[in-house]
Structures are given as C-alpha cells and as structure tokens.
Design an enzyme around this catalytic site. Structure first.
Site, PDB file in Angstrom:
ATOM      1  N   HIS A 259      -2.429  -0.854  -1.831  1.00 41.49           N
ATOM      2  CA  HIS A 259      -1.526  -1.170  -0.711  1.00 41.49           C
ATOM      3  C   HIS A 259      -2.153  -2.097   0.327  1.00 41.49           C
ATOM      4  O   HIS A 259      -1.954  -1.912   1.537  1.00 41.49           O
ATOM      5  CB  HIS A 259      -1.015   0.115  -0.050  1.00 41.49           C
ATOM      6  CG  HIS A 259      -0.113   0.916  -0.950  1.00 41.49           C
ATOM      7  ND1 HIS A 259       1.015   0.399  -1.526  1.00 41.49           N
ATOM      8  CD2 HIS A 259      -0.194   2.205  -1.376  1.00 41.49           C
ATOM      9  CE1 HIS A 259       1.606   1.330  -2.258  1.00 41.49           C
ATOM     10  NE2 HIS A 259       0.890   2.428  -2.196  1.00 41.49           N
TER      11      HIS A 259
ATOM     12  N   TYR B 131       0.645   7.331   2.308  1.00 42.51           N
ATOM     13  CA  TYR B 131       1.844   6.703   1.764  1.00 42.51           C
ATOM     14  C   TYR B 131       1.868   6.831   0.236  1.00 42.51           C
ATOM     15  O   TYR B 131       0.876   6.544  -0.434  1.00 42.51           O
ATOM     16  CB  TYR B 131       1.878   5.215   2.154  1.00 42.51           C
ATOM     17  CG  TYR B 131       3.022   4.496   1.496  1.00 42.51           C
ATOM     18  CD1 TYR B 131       4.324   4.752   1.895  1.00 42.51           C
ATOM     19  CD2 TYR B 131       2.805   3.604   0.464  1.00 42.51           C
ATOM     20  CE1 TYR B 131       5.389   4.126   1.277  1.00 42.51           C
ATOM     21  CE2 TYR B 131       3.860   2.976  -0.168  1.00 42.51           C
ATOM     22  CZ  TYR B 131       5.149   3.241   0.253  1.00 42.51           C
ATOM     23  OH  TYR B 131       6.196   2.637  -0.365  1.00 42.51           O
TER      24      TYR B 131
ATOM     25  N   GLU C 251       3.615  -8.233  -4.817  1.00 42.68           N
ATOM     26  CA  GLU C 251       4.950  -7.670  -4.541  1.00 42.68           C
ATOM     27  C   GLU C 251       5.506  -8.182  -3.209  1.00 42.68           C
ATOM     28  O   GLU C 251       6.713  -8.170  -3.009  1.00 42.68           O
ATOM     29  CB  GLU C 251       4.934  -6.139  -4.598  1.00 42.68           C
ATOM     30  CG  GLU C 251       4.134  -5.473  -3.506  1.00 42.68           C
ATOM     31  CD  GLU C 251       4.103  -3.958  -3.628  1.00 42.68           C
ATOM     32  OE1 GLU C 251       3.895  -3.453  -4.746  1.00 42.68           O
ATOM     33  OE2 GLU C 251       4.283  -3.287  -2.601  1.00 42.68           O
TER      34      GLU C 251
ATOM     35  N   ASP D 141      -2.764   1.630  -6.900  1.00 39.45           N
ATOM     36  CA  ASP D 141      -2.270   0.693  -5.884  1.00 39.45           C
ATOM     37  C   ASP D 141      -3.063   0.891  -4.587  1.00 39.45           C
ATOM     38  O   ASP D 141      -3.049   1.984  -4.010  1.00 39.45           O
ATOM     39  CB  ASP D 141      -0.778   0.984  -5.639  1.00 39.45           C
ATOM     40  CG  ASP D 141      -0.084  -0.113  -4.846  1.00 39.45           C
ATOM     41  OD1 ASP D 141      -0.792  -0.909  -4.204  1.00 39.45           O
ATOM     42  OD2 ASP D 141       1.161  -0.162  -4.875  1.00 39.45           O
TER      43      ASP D 141
ATOM     44  N   ASN E 140      13.418  -4.032   2.113  1.00 38.20           N
ATOM     45  CA  ASN E 140      13.166  -2.709   2.673  1.00 38.20           C
ATOM     46  C   ASN E 140      12.867  -2.756   4.177  1.00 38.20           C
ATOM     47  O   ASN E 140      11.875  -3.341   4.602  1.00 38.20           O
ATOM     48  CB  ASN E 140      11.960  -2.122   1.918  1.00 38.20           C
ATOM     49  CG  ASN E 140      11.954  -0.616   1.897  1.00 38.20           C
ATOM     50  OD1 ASN E 140      12.879   0.017   2.401  1.00 38.20           O
ATOM     51  ND2 ASN E 140      10.915  -0.045   1.320  1.00 38.20           N
TER      52      ASN E 140
ATOM     53  N   ARG F 148       2.850  -9.471  -9.585  1.00 37.95           N
ATOM     54  CA  ARG F 148       3.588  -8.269  -9.168  1.00 37.95           C
ATOM     55  C   ARG F 148       4.947  -8.552  -8.526  1.00 37.95           C
ATOM     56  O   ARG F 148       5.582  -7.626  -7.993  1.00 37.95           O
ATOM     57  CB  ARG F 148       2.716  -7.476  -8.173  1.00 37.95           C
ATOM     58  CG  ARG F 148       1.636  -6.678  -8.827  1.00 37.95           C
ATOM     59  CD  ARG F 148       2.182  -5.462  -9.559  1.00 37.95           C
ATOM     60  NE  ARG F 148       2.670  -4.459  -8.633  1.00 37.95           N
ATOM     61  CZ  ARG F 148       3.751  -3.724  -8.831  1.00 37.95           C
ATOM     62  NH1 ARG F 148       4.488  -3.865  -9.911  1.00 37.95           N
ATOM     63  NH2 ARG F 148       4.108  -2.819  -7.940  1.00 37.95           N
TER      64      ARG F 148
ATOM     65  N   GLU G 136       6.937  -1.871 -13.813  1.00 41.71           N
ATOM     66  CA  GLU G 136       6.949  -0.656 -12.983  1.00 41.71           C
ATOM     67  C   GLU G 136       8.329  -0.002 -13.081  1.00 41.71           C
ATOM     68  O   GLU G 136       9.349  -0.684 -13.007  1.00 41.71           O
ATOM     69  CB  GLU G 136       6.656  -1.040 -11.528  1.00 41.71           C
ATOM     70  CG  GLU G 136       6.652   0.141 -10.571  1.00 41.71           C
ATOM     71  CD  GLU G 136       6.334  -0.284  -9.133  1.00 41.71           C
ATOM     72  OE1 GLU G 136       6.469  -1.478  -8.813  1.00 41.71           O
ATOM     73  OE2 GLU G 136       5.945   0.592  -8.339  1.00 41.71           O
TER      74      GLU G 136
ATOM     75  N   HIS H 239       5.200   6.430 -11.489  1.00 46.98           N
ATOM     76  CA  HIS H 239       4.390   6.743 -10.304  1.00 46.98           C
ATOM     77  C   HIS H 239       4.010   8.217 -10.343  1.00 46.98           C
ATOM     78  O   HIS H 239       4.867   9.072 -10.130  1.00 46.98           O
ATOM     79  CB  HIS H 239       5.231   6.592  -9.044  1.00 46.98           C
ATOM     80  CG  HIS H 239       5.416   5.194  -8.592  1.00 46.98           C
ATOM     81  ND1 HIS H 239       5.698   4.879  -7.294  1.00 46.98           N
ATOM     82  CD2 HIS H 239       5.364   4.026  -9.250  1.00 46.98           C
ATOM     83  CE1 HIS H 239       5.816   3.567  -7.177  1.00 46.98           C
ATOM     84  NE2 HIS H 239       5.628   3.028  -8.361  1.00 46.98           N
TER      85      HIS H 239
ATOM     86  N   ARG I 268       0.813   5.130 -12.774  1.00 42.51           N
ATOM     87  CA  ARG I 268       0.073   4.759 -11.568  1.00 42.51           C
ATOM     88  C   ARG I 268      -0.379   6.056 -10.920  1.00 42.51           C
ATOM     89  O   ARG I 268       0.423   6.980 -10.755  1.00 42.51           O
ATOM     90  CB  ARG I 268       1.004   3.989 -10.614  1.00 42.51           C
ATOM     91  CG  ARG I 268       0.307   3.459  -9.396  1.00 42.51           C
ATOM     92  CD  ARG I 268       1.279   2.828  -8.420  1.00 42.51           C
ATOM     93  NE  ARG I 268       1.791   3.809  -7.473  1.00 42.51           N
ATOM     94  CZ  ARG I 268       2.384   3.488  -6.318  1.00 42.51           C
ATOM     95  NH1 ARG I 268       2.546   2.219  -5.982  1.00 42.51           N
ATOM     96  NH2 ARG I 268       2.831   4.427  -5.508  1.00 42.51           N
TER      97      ARG I 268
ATOM     98  N   HIS J 216       7.500  -5.803  -9.905  1.00 40.49           N
ATOM     99  CA  HIS J 216       7.706  -4.741  -8.930  1.00 40.49           C
ATOM    100  C   HIS J 216       9.014  -4.005  -9.246  1.00 40.49           C
ATOM    101  O   HIS J 216      10.067  -4.647  -9.354  1.00 40.49           O
ATOM    102  CB  HIS J 216       7.798  -5.415  -7.552  1.00 40.49           C
ATOM    103  CG  HIS J 216       7.650  -4.526  -6.379  1.00 40.49           C
ATOM    104  ND1 HIS J 216       8.205  -4.828  -5.159  1.00 40.49           N
ATOM    105  CD2 HIS J 216       6.998  -3.359  -6.215  1.00 40.49           C
ATOM    106  CE1 HIS J 216       7.886  -3.877  -4.299  1.00 40.49           C
ATOM    107  NE2 HIS J 216       7.160  -2.976  -4.906  1.00 40.49           N
TER     108      HIS J 216
ATOM    109  N   TRP K 102      -1.328  -3.252   5.540  1.00 41.45           N
ATOM    110  CA  TRP K 102      -0.446  -2.612   4.570  1.00 41.45           C
ATOM    111  C   TRP K 102      -0.675  -3.276   3.261  1.00 41.45           C
ATOM    112  O   TRP K 102      -0.499  -4.458   3.141  1.00 41.45           O
ATOM    113  CB  TRP K 102       0.982  -2.933   4.956  1.00 41.45           C
ATOM    114  CG  TRP K 102       1.835  -1.759   5.160  1.00 41.45           C
ATOM    115  CD1 TRP K 102       2.542  -1.521   6.288  1.00 41.45           C
ATOM    116  CD2 TRP K 102       2.128  -0.722   4.253  1.00 41.45           C
ATOM    117  NE1 TRP K 102       3.258  -0.379   6.119  1.00 41.45           N
ATOM    118  CE2 TRP K 102       3.016   0.143   4.877  1.00 41.45           C
ATOM    119  CE3 TRP K 102       1.700  -0.404   2.951  1.00 41.45           C
ATOM    120  CZ2 TRP K 102       3.517   1.286   4.278  1.00 41.45           C
ATOM    121  CZ3 TRP K 102       2.188   0.727   2.345  1.00 41.45           C
ATOM    122  CH2 TRP K 102       3.090   1.564   3.017  1.00 41.45           C
TER     123      TRP K 102
ATOM    124  N   ASP L  70      13.319   0.531  -3.951  1.00 42.63           N
ATOM    125  CA  ASP L  70      13.953  -0.442  -3.041  1.00 42.63           C
ATOM    126  C   ASP L  70      14.296  -1.756  -3.737  1.00 42.63           C
ATOM    127  O   ASP L  70      14.909  -2.633  -3.120  1.00 42.63           O
ATOM    128  CB  ASP L  70      13.143  -0.666  -1.760  1.00 42.63           C
ATOM    129  CG  ASP L  70      11.677  -0.957  -1.973  1.00 42.63           C
ATOM    130  OD1 ASP L  70      10.920  -0.030  -2.315  1.00 42.63           O
ATOM    131  OD2 ASP L  70      11.281  -2.125  -1.800  1.00 42.63           O
TER     132      ASP L  70
ATOM    133  N   GLU M 244      -4.160  -2.668  -8.050  1.00 42.61           N
ATOM    134  CA  GLU M 244      -3.100  -3.472  -7.423  1.00 42.61           C
ATOM    135  C   GLU M 244      -3.351  -3.639  -5.927  1.00 42.61           C
ATOM    136  O   GLU M 244      -3.815  -2.699  -5.267  1.00 42.61           O
ATOM    137  CB  GLU M 244      -1.767  -2.746  -7.640  1.00 42.61           C
ATOM    138  CG  GLU M 244      -0.594  -3.395  -6.943  1.00 42.61           C
ATOM    139  CD  GLU M 244       0.660  -2.523  -6.976  1.00 42.61           C
ATOM    140  OE1 GLU M 244       0.714  -1.552  -7.758  1.00 42.61           O
ATOM    141  OE2 GLU M 244       1.584  -2.821  -6.205  1.00 42.61           O
TER     142      GLU M 244
END
Ligand code: KDG
Ligand code: MG
Length: 412
Positions: free
Chosen positions: A222, A159, A272, A220, A37, A293, A349, A122, A147, A322, A412, A326, A246
């Site tokens: 992130h 996000y 991930e 999550d 991505n 993940r 997921e 999600h 999630r 994951h 991130w 993407d 996560e």
C-alpha cells in the site's frame, strides 16, 4: 448510428458505483464504470457537465477517435478523475460494439488467448493463525493464488486486515469506515513501518510452512515504504518465493524501484493508482516492474489499458489488473475480456462483490477451479437493473487516513 443519450447513474448497493449508460439511436445500450473510490461525484460532474454534451450525435463506432478526442482535446490531460470519465465512455462504446456484433467483447479484442484467467483472492487475519484459516477457506474454494495481509503486533487496526466471519465467510469493504456526524471525515489509522518490517517475514515463513511451495502468495505494501525500507522487505521475503510484492513505495516516484531492484529478485507490481501509459514509462523501459496493476476503470478504459499492455509486452511485463470491490462489476468485466485476449496476461485480482451489489449488476463472468472467465454473453456481459439501483442512495464513504505514531500524515 450515433450516440443519442448519456446518463450517469450513481448507486450504492453495498458500496458506491458510478456508471455511464450510453444509448444509441437504434436503442443499443452500453455500460461503463467510472467509479473513483471516495471521489465519485468529481467523475459524475466531469461526465455530465463536460463530456456527455460533446458526444451526442457522434458515431459510436469510432471508439479510438472518441478516446483521442476525450484525451487530447480538453487541454488538461490525464489524472484520476479525467481518466475514470474517459474509461466509463470507452467501456460503454466497446460494450455497444460487441453487442452489435453479437459477440462477447473478448472476440473483438483478438479472441481468447487462454482458457481462463488465473485469479488471486484477498486473505487476511489479525494473527497468523487467523490468516492461515482464511487462506484455507480460499484454497477450498479453488484459488491457487492468495494475497496475504496480516495484523502487526502493537498496531490496532491495519487497512485490509480483518478476520473471517464464522463459517469462513470473508468480506470487507475498502471504503467502509467513515466517521458519522457533521464532519463526515475518513477514519484514521496509526502506522509503524519498523514494526511491520520486523513482523512480515515471519508471516511469509508461517504461510509457506502451512501451504508448501505450490500456492502463489502475494503481498500489498500500500505504498507505505521508503525505497530502502522496501528493498529490505523485498530481500527478507525473497526466500519464501513471493509471486509479487505490490505497491512497495509511493507510486509516482518511478525511480524509487531502481533501489529495490538492485537488492532483490522479489517480483514487483505497481500501478493501481496510475491512469496512463506515461505513468509507466520509466518503470517499463527500465524493467523495474514485473506486473502492471492498473484497471480499465482507472486507466482510460479498455483502449487506455490496452495501450499500456502493448507497451509492457515489448519488455515482457505482464498484467495483474486491479480488481477490488470499488472496480464495479462492469469494470471487472472489462478487465476480464481484455485479460482473456492479451498475450501478456499474468494474473487477475478477484475480490467478489457482495450479493447486494450483484442483485443490481447482473454479471455473466464465472469463477471455476481458480480461473475467471468473462462468459459468452454479447458485449461486456453485465446488465444494470436501473430500477433496483435507484433504491440504493449514495452513502459517503472513504478509505482511512494513515498517520505515523507521532501524528504525521503518512503515505498510502
Ligand atoms: O480504492 C482503493 C482500493 O481499491 C485499494 O486500496 C485496494 O490496494 C488495493 C488492492 O490491491 O486491491
Ligand atoms: Mg493494492
């Protein structure tokens, strides 16, 4: 037989994808996902310029040997670009092997260990009411796990947090927000960890109250918390029995999770952004996580991901591969075939691809009653309509940048 040709296709049916198309001398074609991505062309060049020329004429059935050749020989090992390129070739070779054997790939990986793969959707909402509405939509579709991501009072845009469209339709694209114009820069968001930590436990409380104890709820982080912040969140949401928390801390700091473990029994998932079994060494041997993940796409393909899961299995750690948009339909199929065969599968997921994506990548996996199944088509079970794909040109797109209120760049 031998590898005769390797093409690297870039297409953007709804989002960007990189696919290795490997053709053997007897005309069998295998597909592999190498989508990274926001860094797509780095993988394209790695494959076209540095990998494809070294593989022409090799025996395509030597999957393990080719994996080791691509991993060990170049001197520069690992890293997301290298391992996505290795993944694309590895998946394509497994696809070819299963097509030649006339079986769905999971049968070459040991056969089915279960009837289907428990999957999570999600759900998100800018408010708790909107979030609950989105969860209801997924529960009606059959999901037994979701999630949950929510807006935070005082923060404009977060996000992964969007409201469902009217009619309950819910879709978002992780890398959909690029400033246009000469700069072509990723969009920027403002983040405030203290506000998030204050708000999130009330989101868990409201979801549990609305849906009761049976629904599995995941969240999550992130990678945005420090170890002590993550420990506090894990402790605060523990009464609501989350399925997992996560990416609570930045992934590369493996020992950070010792502190989180010390304070809470909330199950942890990470990985991930990892790309090799070595990224998990401390996490697995010290039992600092409960779920892996990674995806086949970013962890060196089916061969790389299987190494990780064999190692994790010794410590009773399970998969939570994951599966955002993407990861292409080809990468998703690779996750599903491996997941069906693994003993230590945990959850998958599932962020369904758009209709545009699925008009180019024809899949045979299916979702029924909360479970995914890779289907019975020989190989990975995904076809690429290359003519249709050529009509969707690459579009620059990035994940947003995350800054704190004072403008400093945040994790991130
Ligand atoms: O490319 C990054 C996205 O796939 C990622 O942000 C999505 O965190 C994500 C997830 O858990 O699916
Ligand atoms: Mg994530």
């Amino acid at each position: 037989m031998t590898i005769e040709r390797i093409d690297v296709d870039v297409t953007s049916p709804g989002r960007n994808f990189v696919t290795a198309v490997v053709t053997t001398g007897d005309g069998v074609v295998g597909l592999g996902d190498g989508t990274l991505n926001g860094r797509e062309f780095a993988v394209v060049s790695y494959l076209r310029d540095h990998v494809a020329p070294t593989l022409i004429g090799r025996d395509e059935s030597q999957i393990e040997s080719i994996w080791q050749y691509l991993y060990r020989s170049p001197y520069w090992r690992r890293g997301p670009v290298t391992m996505a390129a290795v993944a694309a070739i590895d998946m394509a070779l497994w696809d070819i092997a299963a097509k030649k054997a006339g079986v769905p790939l999971y049968k070459l990986l040991g056969g089915a260990s279960r009837t289907g793969l428990l999957s999570y959707a999600h759900a998100s909402g800018t408010t708790i009411e909107k979030l609950n509405e989105a969860i209801h939509g997924y529960v009606e579709q059959g999901f037994r796990a979701v999630r949950i991501q929510s807006g935070v009072p005082g923060l404009d845009q977060i996000y992964g947090v969007h409201d469902s469209a009217p009619g309950g339709k819910y879709e978002y694209e992780p890398a959909g927000r690029t400033e246009t114009g000469a700069a072509m820069r990723p969009a920027e968001e403002t983040w405030d960890t203290a506000a998030y930590l204050r708000h999130l436990p009330s989101v868990f409380a409201a979801v549990r109250e609305e849906f009761g104890g049976d629904l599995r709820i995941l969240h999550d982080g992130h990678h945005r918390m420090s170890p002590i912040e993550a420990a506090r969140l894990a402790k605060d949401i523990e009464p609501y029995a989350p399925f997992w928390l996560e990416d609570c801390t930045p992934g590369e700091d493996q020992t950070a999770l010792r502190l989180v473990r010390h304070h809470s029994t909330t199950p942890l998932a990470i990985g991930e952004v990892f790309n090799s079994v070595h990224d998990y060494q401390t996490l697995i041997t010290e039992r600092l996580i409960d779920y892996v993940r990674s995806s086949a796409t970013h962890a060196g393909g089916i061969t790389g991901l299987r190494q990780i899961m064999t190692f994790a299995g010794i410590y009773g750690i399970r998969s939570g591969f994951h599966g955002p948009t993407d990861v292409s339909p080809v990468g998703m199929a690779a996750n599903l075939h491996l997941g069906l065969a693994l003993h230590n599968f945990g959850i998958q997921e599932y962020m369904p691809h758009s209709e545009t994506t699925l008009s180019v990548f024809r899949t045979s996996y299916r979702f029924e009653d909360g479970l995914l199944h890779p289907g019975e088509t020989p190989g990975l079970g995904v076809g690429l309509d290359r003519e249709a794909a050529s009509r969707y040109e690459y579009q620059p797109a990035y994940l947003p940048v995350n800054r704190l209120r004072d403008g400093s760049v945040h994790d991130w």
